[in-house]
Scaffold this active site. Structure first.
Site, short mmCIF file in Angstrom:
data_model
loop_
_atom_site.label_atom_id
_atom_site.label_comp_id
_atom_site.label_asym_id
_atom_site.label_seq_id
_atom_site.Cartn_x
_atom_site.Cartn_y
_atom_site.Cartn_z
N ARG A 104 -0.74 1.98 7.62
CA ARG A 104 -0.02 3.13 8.16
C ARG A 104 -0.59 4.42 7.56
O ARG A 104 -0.59 4.60 6.34
CB ARG A 104 1.46 3.01 7.81
N ASP A 200 11.30 -8.32 3.81
CA ASP A 200 9.87 -8.10 4.04
C ASP A 200 9.19 -9.47 4.21
O ASP A 200 9.09 -10.25 3.25
CB ASP A 200 9.26 -7.34 2.85
N ASP A 203 6.12 -10.15 1.84
CA ASP A 203 6.52 -10.41 0.45
C ASP A 203 7.16 -11.79 0.31
O ASP A 203 6.91 -12.50 -0.66
CB ASP A 203 7.51 -9.34 -0.03
N1 URA Z 1 8.46 -5.82 8.48
C1 URA Z 1 9.11 -6.76 7.74
O1 URA Z 1 8.50 -7.55 7.06
N2 URA Z 1 10.45 -6.77 7.79
C2 URA Z 1 11.19 -5.93 8.54
O2 URA Z 1 12.41 -6.01 8.56
C3 URA Z 1 10.48 -4.98 9.31
C4 URA Z 1 9.12 -4.94 9.26
#
Ligand code: URA
Length: 209
Positions: A104, A200, A203
């Site tokens: 980004r 995430d 993660d």
């Molecule tokens: N990317 C992710 O890993 N989780 C989200 O909730 C949004 C984007």
């Protein structure tokens, strides 16, 4: 216009519940994402063309159907998309795997390509772009744009969880791309996370924070 398919199969929904649960650890999370990707691959390949072939069963000669050799390209969006690759390859082992990485831009906040590696015969393949989360839709829109720019014509997008905002953005940018989702959630929060979502995905898959 793009079609949106939500796979509400009980097995997918059951596994998704444990994927969402914050108490699910990395190993189990990874295994569950892999399993759901396999189940989704079963559904997403429903329209694969077949052709008739002649075989002999132990009883008699017979006509029977085989896949008509359609070439598939699987493209995970880095990095979380990688978590869905093996599960899909279990059902489509001959698929070639490309990769698209996006970051980004801190000023424009728009996704920018930093890595693209695709099979050489892009124009001949049907592509499945995968990313567990379709949040704002920015990455999916840009990844599919990158694929089209390089000659891909037939593209599907598959994710575990989508926000309505992401679905709308993807439909508007790429009306020719059908979208396959395991769950359509409520909304995005102020941090761009899908609610209720799973946190995430990268993660949780890779055990990073
Ligand atoms: N990317 C992710 O890993 N989780 C989200 O909730 C949004 C984007």
């Amino acid at each position: 216009m793009a079609k949106v398919y939500v796979f509400d199969h009980p097995l997918i929904q059951h596994k998704l519940t444990y994927i969402r649960d914050k108490h699910t650890g990395t190993k189990e999370f990874r295994e569950l994402v892999d399993e759901v990707a396999t189940l989704m691959a079963f559904e997403i390949t429903r329209d694969m063309p077949l052709e008739e072939t002649n075989i002999e069963t132990p009883v008699c000669p017979a006509k029977s159907k085989i896949l008509s050799g359609k070439k598939i390209g699987l493209v995970p969006i880095l990095r979380a998309g990688i978590g869905m690759v093996d599960g899909i390859l279990k059902l489509i082992p001959a698929a070639k795997v490309g990769h698209i990485g996006l970051y980004r831009d801190p000023e424009t906040l728009k996704p920018v390509e930093y890595y693209v590696k695709l099979p050489s015969d892009v124009e001949e393949r049907d592509f499945i772009v995968v990313d567990p989360m379709l949040a704002t839709g920015g990455s999916a829109v840009e990844a599919i744009h990158g694929l089209k720019k390089r000659g891909a014509k037939n593209i599907k997008f598959m994710c575990l969880i989508a926000a309505p905002e992401g679905v709308e953005a993807l439909k508007e940018a790429h009306p020719d791309v059908d979208i396959y989702i395991a769950a359509l959630d409520e909304k995005l929060n102020d941090h761009g996370y899908i609610v209720p979502g799973l946190g995430d995905a990268g993660d949780r898959l890779f055990g990073t924070k």
